[in-house]
Design an enzyme around this catalytic site. Structure first.
Site, PDB file in Angstrom:
ATOM      1  N   ARG A 173     -39.327  25.088 -27.148  1.00 58.60           N
ATOM      2  CA  ARG A 173     -39.114  23.930 -26.131  1.00 58.60           C
ATOM      3  C   ARG A 173     -38.640  22.712 -26.805  1.00 58.60           C
ATOM      4  O   ARG A 173     -37.946  22.052 -26.083  1.00 58.60           O
ATOM      5  CB  ARG A 173     -40.454  23.872 -25.243  1.00 58.60           C
ATOM      6  CG  ARG A 173     -40.141  23.072 -24.032  1.00 58.60           C
ATOM      7  CD  ARG A 173     -41.541  23.248 -23.315  1.00 58.60           C
ATOM      8  NE  ARG A 173     -42.425  22.232 -24.281  1.00 58.60           N
ATOM      9  CZ  ARG A 173     -43.701  21.957 -23.722  1.00 58.60           C
ATOM     10  NH1 ARG A 173     -44.086  22.385 -22.794  1.00 58.60           N
ATOM     11  NH2 ARG A 173     -44.514  21.446 -24.574  1.00 58.60           N
ATOM     12  N   ARG A 206     -45.333  27.978 -22.006  1.00 63.33           N
ATOM     13  CA  ARG A 206     -46.683  26.900 -21.726  1.00 63.33           C
ATOM     14  C   ARG A 206     -47.751  26.582 -22.698  1.00 63.33           C
ATOM     15  O   ARG A 206     -47.555  25.762 -23.192  1.00 63.33           O
ATOM     16  CB  ARG A 206     -47.203  27.307 -20.347  1.00 63.33           C
ATOM     17  CG  ARG A 206     -46.289  27.363 -18.916  1.00 63.33           C
ATOM     18  CD  ARG A 206     -47.171  27.715 -17.854  1.00 63.33           C
ATOM     19  NE  ARG A 206     -46.799  26.915 -16.688  1.00 63.33           N
ATOM     20  CZ  ARG A 206     -47.361  26.968 -15.451  1.00 63.33           C
ATOM     21  NH1 ARG A 206     -48.646  27.611 -15.243  1.00 63.33           N
ATOM     22  NH2 ARG A 206     -46.763  26.401 -14.525  1.00 63.33           N
ATOM     23  N   ASP A 223     -36.423  31.896 -14.543  1.00 61.97           N
ATOM     24  CA  ASP A 223     -37.152  31.108 -13.788  1.00 61.97           C
ATOM     25  C   ASP A 223     -36.613  31.390 -12.228  1.00 61.97           C
ATOM     26  O   ASP A 223     -35.376  32.002 -12.053  1.00 61.97           O
ATOM     27  CB  ASP A 223     -36.664  29.373 -13.710  1.00 61.97           C
ATOM     28  CG  ASP A 223     -37.533  28.575 -12.923  1.00 61.97           C
ATOM     29  OD1 ASP A 223     -38.751  28.309 -13.383  1.00 61.97           O
ATOM     30  OD2 ASP A 223     -37.472  28.293 -11.881  1.00 61.97           O
ATOM     31  N   TYR A 248     -37.503  24.417  -2.177  1.00 58.90           N
ATOM     32  CA  TYR A 248     -36.962  23.673  -3.205  1.00 58.90           C
ATOM     33  C   TYR A 248     -35.837  23.171  -2.608  1.00 58.90           C
ATOM     34  O   TYR A 248     -35.366  21.986  -2.643  1.00 58.90           O
ATOM     35  CB  TYR A 248     -36.730  24.350  -4.510  1.00 58.90           C
ATOM     36  CG  TYR A 248     -38.241  24.596  -5.208  1.00 58.90           C
ATOM     37  CD1 TYR A 248     -38.977  23.377  -5.797  1.00 58.90           C
ATOM     38  CD2 TYR A 248     -39.026  25.568  -5.135  1.00 58.90           C
ATOM     39  CE1 TYR A 248     -39.929  23.760  -6.598  1.00 58.90           C
ATOM     40  CE2 TYR A 248     -40.194  25.745  -5.789  1.00 58.90           C
ATOM     41  CZ  TYR A 248     -40.648  24.775  -6.099  1.00 58.90           C
ATOM     42  OH  TYR A 248     -41.992  24.759  -6.924  1.00 58.90           O
ATOM     43  N   ARG A 256     -47.014  33.798 -15.689  1.00 55.49           N
ATOM     44  CA  ARG A 256     -46.668  32.870 -16.295  1.00 55.49           C
ATOM     45  C   ARG A 256     -47.068  32.880 -17.922  1.00 55.49           C
ATOM     46  O   ARG A 256     -47.145  32.022 -18.424  1.00 55.49           O
ATOM     47  CB  ARG A 256     -47.117  31.665 -15.817  1.00 55.49           C
ATOM     48  CG  ARG A 256     -46.716  31.146 -14.489  1.00 55.49           C
ATOM     49  CD  ARG A 256     -45.227  31.323 -14.103  1.00 55.49           C
ATOM     50  NE  ARG A 256     -44.658  30.286 -14.721  1.00 55.49           N
ATOM     51  CZ  ARG A 256     -44.253  29.173 -14.140  1.00 55.49           C
ATOM     52  NH1 ARG A 256     -44.860  28.721 -12.805  1.00 55.49           N
ATOM     53  NH2 ARG A 256     -43.573  28.163 -14.666  1.00 55.49           N
TER      54      ARG A 256
HETATM   55  O1  CP3 Z   1     -44.214  34.252 -15.908  1.00 55.40           O
HETATM   56  C1  CP3 Z   1     -43.466  34.101 -16.944  1.00 55.40           C
HETATM   57  O2  CP3 Z   1     -44.034  33.590 -17.934  1.00 55.40           O
HETATM   58  C2  CP3 Z   1     -42.031  34.260 -16.846  1.00 55.40           C
HETATM   59  C3  CP3 Z   1     -41.412  32.863 -16.594  1.00 55.40           C
HETATM   60  C4  CP3 Z   1     -41.541  32.033 -15.199  1.00 55.40           C
HETATM   61  C5  CP3 Z   1     -41.063  30.461 -15.471  1.00 55.40           C
HETATM   62  N1  CP3 Z   1     -41.115  30.296 -14.343  1.00 55.40           N
HETATM   63  C6  CP3 Z   1     -40.857  29.867 -16.635  1.00 55.40           C
HETATM   64  C7  CP3 Z   1     -40.930  28.217 -16.490  1.00 55.40           C
HETATM   65  C8  CP3 Z   1     -41.808  32.365 -14.158  1.00 55.40           C
HETATM   66  C9  CP3 Z   1     -42.111  33.660 -13.453  1.00 55.40           C
HETATM   67  C10 CP3 Z   1     -41.314  31.223 -13.358  1.00 55.40           C
HETATM   68  C11 CP3 Z   1     -41.615  31.405 -11.749  1.00 55.40           C
HETATM   69  C12 CP3 Z   1     -41.486  30.177 -10.986  1.00 55.40           C
HETATM   70  N2  CP3 Z   1     -40.881  28.916 -11.359  1.00 55.40           N
HETATM   71  C13 CP3 Z   1     -42.224  30.028  -9.944  1.00 55.40           C
HETATM   72  C14 CP3 Z   1     -43.067  31.000  -9.256  1.00 55.40           C
HETATM   73  C15 CP3 Z   1     -44.221  31.142  -9.774  1.00 55.40           C
HETATM   74  C16 CP3 Z   1     -45.738  30.223  -9.721  1.00 55.40           C
HETATM   75  O3  CP3 Z   1     -46.096  29.720 -10.742  1.00 55.40           O
HETATM   76  O4  CP3 Z   1     -45.720  29.882  -8.552  1.00 55.40           O
HETATM   77  C17 CP3 Z   1     -42.275  28.685  -9.447  1.00 55.40           C
HETATM   78  C18 CP3 Z   1     -42.576  28.076  -8.109  1.00 55.40           C
HETATM   79  C19 CP3 Z   1     -41.140  27.798 -10.331  1.00 55.40           C
HETATM   80  C20 CP3 Z   1     -40.587  26.868 -10.351  1.00 55.40           C
HETATM   81  C21 CP3 Z   1     -40.969  25.866 -11.396  1.00 55.40           C
HETATM   82  N3  CP3 Z   1     -40.352  25.976 -12.654  1.00 55.40           N
HETATM   83  C22 CP3 Z   1     -41.770  24.795 -11.664  1.00 55.40           C
HETATM   84  C23 CP3 Z   1     -42.580  24.348 -10.217  1.00 55.40           C
HETATM   85  C24 CP3 Z   1     -41.520  24.258 -12.701  1.00 55.40           C
HETATM   86  C25 CP3 Z   1     -42.387  23.211 -13.363  1.00 55.40           C
HETATM   87  C26 CP3 Z   1     -43.750  23.040 -13.595  1.00 55.40           C
HETATM   88  C27 CP3 Z   1     -44.368  24.235 -14.507  1.00 55.40           C
HETATM   89  O5  CP3 Z   1     -44.688  25.355 -13.816  1.00 55.40           O
HETATM   90  O6  CP3 Z   1     -44.415  24.176 -15.494  1.00 55.40           O
HETATM   91  C28 CP3 Z   1     -40.967  25.180 -13.470  1.00 55.40           C
HETATM   92  C29 CP3 Z   1     -40.437  25.177 -15.131  1.00 55.40           C
HETATM   93  C30 CP3 Z   1     -40.926  26.328 -15.827  1.00 55.40           C
HETATM   94  N4  CP3 Z   1     -40.614  27.689 -15.484  1.00 55.40           N
HETATM   95  C31 CP3 Z   1     -41.511  26.025 -17.041  1.00 55.40           C
HETATM   96  C32 CP3 Z   1     -41.476  27.492 -17.547  1.00 55.40           C
HETATM   97  C33 CP3 Z   1     -42.356  27.919 -18.611  1.00 55.40           C
HETATM   98  C34 CP3 Z   1     -42.084  24.746 -17.680  1.00 55.40           C
HETATM   99  C35 CP3 Z   1     -41.033  23.960 -18.064  1.00 55.40           C
HETATM  100  C36 CP3 Z   1     -40.450  24.079 -19.347  1.00 55.40           C
HETATM  101  O7  CP3 Z   1     -40.857  25.177 -20.246  1.00 55.40           O
HETATM  102  O8  CP3 Z   1     -39.641  23.132 -20.096  1.00 55.40           O
END
Ligand code: CP3
Length: 341
Positions: free
Chosen positions: A38, A29, A74, A151, A25
């Site tokens: 964002r 963030r 994502d 999900y 990630r």
């Molecule tokens: O690794 C990286 O930086 C690449 C980007 C990436 C995102 N999501 C961007 C994102 C990756 C590899 C993911 C994978 C992902 N998404 C997973 C598996 C990895 C893990 O952490 O277990 C899961 C379970 C998700 C589902 C998901 N997407 C959730 C639970 C959330 C909300 C909470 C959070 O993690 O911040 C997201 C949103 C998300 N995906 C954000 C980002 C940068 C944050 C929301 C935003 O930027 O507005």
């Protein structure tokens, strides 16, 4: 040709001068330059606009110089492409207004032409490769079928994913049908990513640790193995399962190039459970990046000493937390880069 190929060398099990490092990630963030994007565009616009997704992907590389980039996207773009509505809500995170609960719901799930349905991801890969100019490898990723199903059935994040588990245990045949549909789409998607130019793929099984060991084999691992089998001839495959230490042995036998380890499993146990031969990736507790930089440096040295410098990729045990100070992330990356045996 990739100028810094440390990451690929570690995946192939070759001897290296120091381990490669990246952070799960890492794109997004905690980065101010990410927050600026964002503030202007909602989540799926960022994912669907190749110019934005590629920019966010290279931001951490420019700032910290990790040894690999991971494409900003994502895991939930896959169910979206299968015709399941997915929203990103600031208060709840992922939200699926029409969760899958019945036989009919599973029938309605589509098997898309990924080249069309997810063409924006493939375009983002092309653009990212141009921006990276061959400096470091690019990782593509997907969620595991089980984690995606969590999900789809639950409808949102959960501490227990009780509805997803109830679905598996009360209607196993229907659950397996859905898992197989997700698996087929994921394989086609990852194959398209490889054709578009990614150098490795990682499968995130974020919710695998919700299952008991035998249920994990049946509802998660069986499908991940299909993905590994299909992708292994084409690229390097990394499997990361959170809370899945009990499956490390099976994972090590799968043909994957590397296995991710979370912070609840010691390096010693991870090496023991995987038979000592496969490349491991991990596993600093993400919350440890809240320690002062000098402590982070010490923890990194200890971690590398315990895993060993070869067949090892330094990383966190799960995604970086949003509140990590930049100089702490920098201390983590630099401590690995400056590692001396
Ligand atoms: O690794 C990286 O930086 C690449 C980007 C990436 C995102 N999501 C961007 C994102 C990756 C590899 C993911 C994978 C992902 N998404 C997973 C598996 C990895 C893990 O952490 O277990 C899961 C379970 C998700 C589902 C998901 N997407 C959730 C639970 C959330 C909300 C909470 C959070 O993690 O911040 C997201 C949103 C998300 N995906 C954000 C980002 C940068 C944050 C929301 C935003 O930027 O507005």
């Amino acid at each position: 040709m990739i100028k810094n190929d440390l990451f690929l060398k570690a995946l192939r099990g070759e001897t290296v001068s120091r381990p490669p490092v990246w952070m799960m990630r890492q794109a997004g963030r905690y980065l101010p330059e990410f927050m600026a994007i964002r503030d202007k565009y909602d989540f799926f616009t960022r994912c669907q606009t190749p110019e934005l997704a590629s920019e966010i992907t290279v931001q951490p590389i420019r700032r910290f110089g990790m040894d690999a980039a991971i494409l900003f996207s994502d895991i939930l773009v896959v169910p979206q492409a299968m015709g399941i509505e997915v929203q990103m809500r600031s208060d709840v995170g992922p939200y699926l207004p029409h969760p899958i609960r019945t036989e009919k719901d599973v029938d309605a799930v589509q098997l898309p032409e990924v080249d069309q349905a997810l063409d924006y991801v493939l375009k983002a890969i092309h653009m990212t490769l141009e921006k990276l100019e061959g400096e470091v490898p690019l990782i593509g990723f997907a969620g595991s079928p089980w984690t995606i199903m969590c999900y789809c059935v639950q409808g949102q994040g959960s501490k227990s994913f009780d509805k997803a588990k109830a679905f598996c245990f009360s209607r196993p045949e229907t659950a397996h049908r859905l898992l197989q549909k997700i698996t087929e789409t994921t394989i086609a998607y990852l194959q398209a990513k490889v054709r578009a130019g990614v150098n490795a793929v990682q499968i995130f099984d974020s919710w695998g640790g919700m299952l008991s060991a035998p249920d994990y084999s049946e509802f998660s691992w069986a499908y991940i193995q299909q993905i590994v089998d299909a992708l292994k001839p084409l690229t390097e495959v990394i499997v990361f399962g959170k809370g899945c230490w009990f499956a490390l042995g099976e994972m090590a036998q799968s043909g994957a190039s590397a296995i991710g380890v979370d912070w609840t499993c010691s390096a010693r146990n991870a090496r023991y459970l995987t038979g000592g031969k496969v490349t491991l990736q991990g596993n600093l507790d993400p919350a440890r990046l809240l320690s002062p930089p000098n402590v982070i440096r010490e923890l990194v040295t200890q971690m590398i000493n315990e895993f060993g410098k070869d067949r090892y990729i330094a990383n966190l045990g799960h995604g970086i937390l949003p509140n990590v100070p930049l100089d702490h992330a920098n201390a983590f990356i630099n401590a690995v880069k400056q590692y001396k045996e």
